[in-house]
Design an enzyme around this catalytic site. Sequence first.
Site, PDB file in Angstrom:
ATOM      1  N   ARG A   1      55.739 108.874  35.506  1.00  0.00           N
ATOM      2  CA  ARG A   1      54.450 109.475  35.142  1.00  0.00           C
ATOM      3  C   ARG A   1      53.758 110.067  36.365  1.00  0.00           C
ATOM      4  NH1 ARG A   1      55.573 110.695  30.498  1.00  0.00           N
ATOM      5  NH2 ARG A   1      55.211 109.250  28.825  1.00  0.00           N
TER       6      ARG A   1
ATOM      7  N   GLU B   1      55.542 113.161  37.050  1.00  0.00           N
ATOM      8  CA  GLU B   1      55.163 114.138  36.033  1.00  0.00           C
ATOM      9  C   GLU B   1      53.798 114.770  36.339  1.00  0.00           C
ATOM     10  OE1 GLU B   1      55.521 114.161  31.239  1.00  0.00           O
ATOM     11  OE2 GLU B   1      54.390 112.480  32.099  1.00  0.00           O
TER      12      GLU B   1
ATOM     13  N   SER C   1      48.746 116.001  55.099  1.00  0.00           N
ATOM     14  CA  SER C   1      49.641 115.086  55.790  1.00  0.00           C
ATOM     15  C   SER C   1      49.931 113.858  54.945  1.00  0.00           C
ATOM     16  CB  SER C   1      49.011 114.647  57.117  1.00  0.00           C
ATOM     17  OG  SER C   1      49.845 113.723  57.766  1.00  0.00           O
TER      18      SER C   1
END
Length: 148
Positions: A95, A98, A121
């Site tokens: 997830r 995603e 960074s």
Amino acid sequence: MQSSLRDRLPVQSATLFDAKASKNMTFEEIGKQMGRNEVAVAAIFYGNAQTTPEDVTALSNILGIDHSALEKQLAGYPYRGHAMDMPPKEPLIYRLYEIVQNYGFAYKAILNEKFGDGIMSAISFSTKVEKETDDKGDWVVITLRGKW
């Protein structure tokens, strides 16, 4: 620690996770005693973060691990990302992946508008996880803070 990960993680992971379980402690509790963020502590356990001599001493004292043995296990540099398949198979990690797949270009466009050309960074970086609760249930808040 998940048994499916055990063989893919560095030797210190088993030592640290076994000691954590025997003490029945959370990453937050360990982090507070170390003066470190709970995510940074968990990253040490998974072999993804560099430790200082102070970290080794603190972990040894907090978890009851022999200092010299832990010092040897934590010597060297982190080997980041080696334990994860891509794309991730673990549902929660998938997830998060995603989210970056779906919003990555939007984040990039907005960050470039606000900061100009550059990157965030992951070395000069901090993160934290918080829990919010309202009438609709529990919500996770993940903060990512990186130097531009």
